[in-house]
Design an enzyme around this catalytic site. Structure first.
Site, PDB file in Angstrom:
ATOM      1  N   ASP A   1       1.258  66.780 -11.090  1.00  0.00           N
ATOM      2  CA  ASP A   1       1.460  65.336 -11.054  1.00  0.00           C
ATOM      3  C   ASP A   1       2.264  64.918 -12.280  1.00  0.00           C
ATOM      4  OD1 ASP A   1      -0.190  62.787  -9.524  1.00  0.00           O
ATOM      5  OD2 ASP A   1       0.803  62.354 -11.440  1.00  0.00           O
ATOM      6  N   ILE A   2       3.206  64.011 -12.079  1.00  0.00           N
ATOM      7  CA  ILE A   2       4.089  63.596 -13.169  1.00  0.00           C
ATOM      8  C   ILE A   2       3.343  62.786 -14.227  1.00  0.00           C
ATOM      9  CG2 ILE A   2       4.902  61.375 -12.248  1.00  0.00           C
ATOM     10  CD1 ILE A   2       7.789  62.433 -12.832  1.00  0.00           C
TER      11      ILE A   2
ATOM     12  N   HIS B   1      -4.838  65.259  -4.459  1.00  0.00           N
ATOM     13  CA  HIS B   1      -4.891  65.441  -5.910  1.00  0.00           C
ATOM     14  C   HIS B   1      -5.959  66.501  -6.185  1.00  0.00           C
ATOM     15  CE1 HIS B   1      -2.907  61.458  -6.913  1.00  0.00           C
ATOM     16  NE2 HIS B   1      -3.292  61.234  -5.665  1.00  0.00           N
TER      17      HIS B   1
ATOM     18  N   ASN C   1      -6.119  59.797  -1.334  1.00  0.00           N
ATOM     19  CA  ASN C   1      -6.056  58.356  -1.145  1.00  0.00           C
ATOM     20  C   ASN C   1      -5.311  58.070   0.156  1.00  0.00           C
ATOM     21  OD1 ASN C   1      -7.256  57.831  -3.714  1.00  0.00           O
ATOM     22  ND2 ASN C   1      -5.286  58.213  -4.688  1.00  0.00           N
TER      23      ASN C   1
ATOM     24  N   GLU D   1      -0.290  55.336  -3.090  1.00  0.00           N
ATOM     25  CA  GLU D   1       0.997  54.805  -3.562  1.00  0.00           C
ATOM     26  C   GLU D   1       2.186  55.499  -2.921  1.00  0.00           C
ATOM     27  OE1 GLU D   1       0.850  54.993  -7.813  1.00  0.00           O
ATOM     28  OE2 GLU D   1      -0.733  53.470  -7.929  1.00  0.00           O
ATOM     29  N   VAL D   2       2.074  56.809  -2.705  1.00  0.00           N
ATOM     30  CA  VAL D   2       3.179  57.554  -2.079  1.00  0.00           C
ATOM     31  C   VAL D   2       2.781  57.831  -0.625  1.00  0.00           C
ATOM     32  CG1 VAL D   2       4.538  59.670  -2.116  1.00  0.00           C
ATOM     33  CG2 VAL D   2       3.864  58.594  -4.273  1.00  0.00           C
TER      34      VAL D   2
ATOM     35  N   HIS E   1      -1.080  63.723   0.496  1.00  0.00           N
ATOM     36  CA  HIS E   1      -1.201  64.663  -0.631  1.00  0.00           C
ATOM     37  C   HIS E   1      -2.626  64.669  -1.125  1.00  0.00           C
ATOM     38  CE1 HIS E   1      -0.055  60.681  -2.129  1.00  0.00           C
ATOM     39  NE2 HIS E   1      -0.788  60.938  -3.208  1.00  0.00           N
TER      40      HIS E   1
HETATM   41  P1  AMP Z   1      -1.359  58.216  -4.724  1.00  0.00           P
HETATM   42  O1  AMP Z   1      -1.719  56.959  -5.453  1.00  0.00           O
HETATM   43  O2  AMP Z   1      -2.560  58.971  -4.231  1.00  0.00           O
HETATM   44  O3  AMP Z   1      -0.317  57.978  -3.656  1.00  0.00           O
HETATM   45  O4  AMP Z   1      -0.738  59.178  -5.823  1.00  0.00           O
HETATM   46  C1  AMP Z   1       0.630  59.346  -6.051  1.00  0.00           C
HETATM   47  C2  AMP Z   1       0.753  60.289  -7.230  1.00  0.00           C
HETATM   48  O5  AMP Z   1       2.073  60.772  -7.256  1.00  0.00           O
HETATM   49  C3  AMP Z   1       0.486  59.633  -8.592  1.00  0.00           C
HETATM   50  O6  AMP Z   1      -0.593  60.317  -9.243  1.00  0.00           O
HETATM   51  C4  AMP Z   1       1.814  59.809  -9.337  1.00  0.00           C
HETATM   52  O7  AMP Z   1       1.642  60.075 -10.714  1.00  0.00           O
HETATM   53  C5  AMP Z   1       2.433  60.980  -8.589  1.00  0.00           C
HETATM   54  N1  AMP Z   1       3.888  61.037  -8.635  1.00  0.00           N
HETATM   55  C6  AMP Z   1       4.763  60.032  -8.399  1.00  0.00           C
HETATM   56  N2  AMP Z   1       6.030  60.481  -8.486  1.00  0.00           N
HETATM   57  C7  AMP Z   1       5.947  61.805  -8.780  1.00  0.00           C
HETATM   58  C8  AMP Z   1       6.913  62.846  -9.005  1.00  0.00           C
HETATM   59  N3  AMP Z   1       8.238  62.599  -8.943  1.00  0.00           N
HETATM   60  N4  AMP Z   1       6.468  64.083  -9.288  1.00  0.00           N
HETATM   61  C9  AMP Z   1       5.143  64.338  -9.370  1.00  0.00           C
HETATM   62  N5  AMP Z   1       4.191  63.419  -9.158  1.00  0.00           N
HETATM   63  C10 AMP Z   1       4.585  62.171  -8.880  1.00  0.00           C
END
Ligand code: AMP
Ligand code: ZN
Length: 116
Positions: A30-31, A101, A86, A94-95, A99
């Site tokens: 994770d970034i 975590h 999530n 958010e994405v 995925h």
């Molecule tokens: P979620 O809120 O479960 O959708 O989590 C999205 C996760 O993606 C967050 O923990 C971010 O820090 C992570 N994230 C966003 N952009 C990137 C990226 N380019 N590379 C790695 N992780 C990312």
């Protein structure tokens, strides 16, 4: 899914700190890590969230969990770990590409959720 962030990472169009890949999944750091170990396990195929999965997705969903176990052992969390998925607006996703975590480290990650 041309513009999806995790599809683009899976295709190698956006760099990531990859720790694992196979025919169904990729995994990378994770970034913005929340714990010393914070990995994301991501299906190669675009699946939005658990809100859209069907029985056809069971192979990839099962693989996500067995890979989580292996990655935790290999990446600094041999004494346990937490898997968080999530989903959608209420789940705080958010994405919009499924995925898991995988979080951990040497110390306990703490309480699961704050109770209201
Ligand atoms: P979620 O809120 O479960 O959708 O989590 C999205 C996760 O993606 C967050 O923990 C971010 O820090 C992570 N994230 C966003 N952009 C990137 C990226 N380019 N590379 C790695 N992780 C990312
Ligand atoms: Zn995608």
């Amino acid at each position: 899914m041309e513009d999806c962030l995790f599809c683009r990472i899976a295709r190698g169009e956006i760099p990531s700190r990859k720790v694992y890949e196979d025919d169904l999944l990729i995994a990378f750091h994770d970034i913005n890590p929340a714990r010393p170990m914070h990995l994301l396990v991501v299906p190669r195929r675009h699946i939005v969230s658990l809100q859209t999965v069907t029985a056809d997705d069971e192979p990839v969903l099962g693989r996500m969990l067995t890979v989580a176990r292996r990655l935790a052992e290999e990446n600094g969390s041999p004494d346990g770990f937490r898997v968080i998925i999530n989903n959608g607006r209420v789940g705080g996703q958010e994405v919009p590409h499924l995925h898991a975590h995988v979080v951990g480290g040497p110390e306990p990650v703490g309480p699961m959720l704050k109770r209201n």
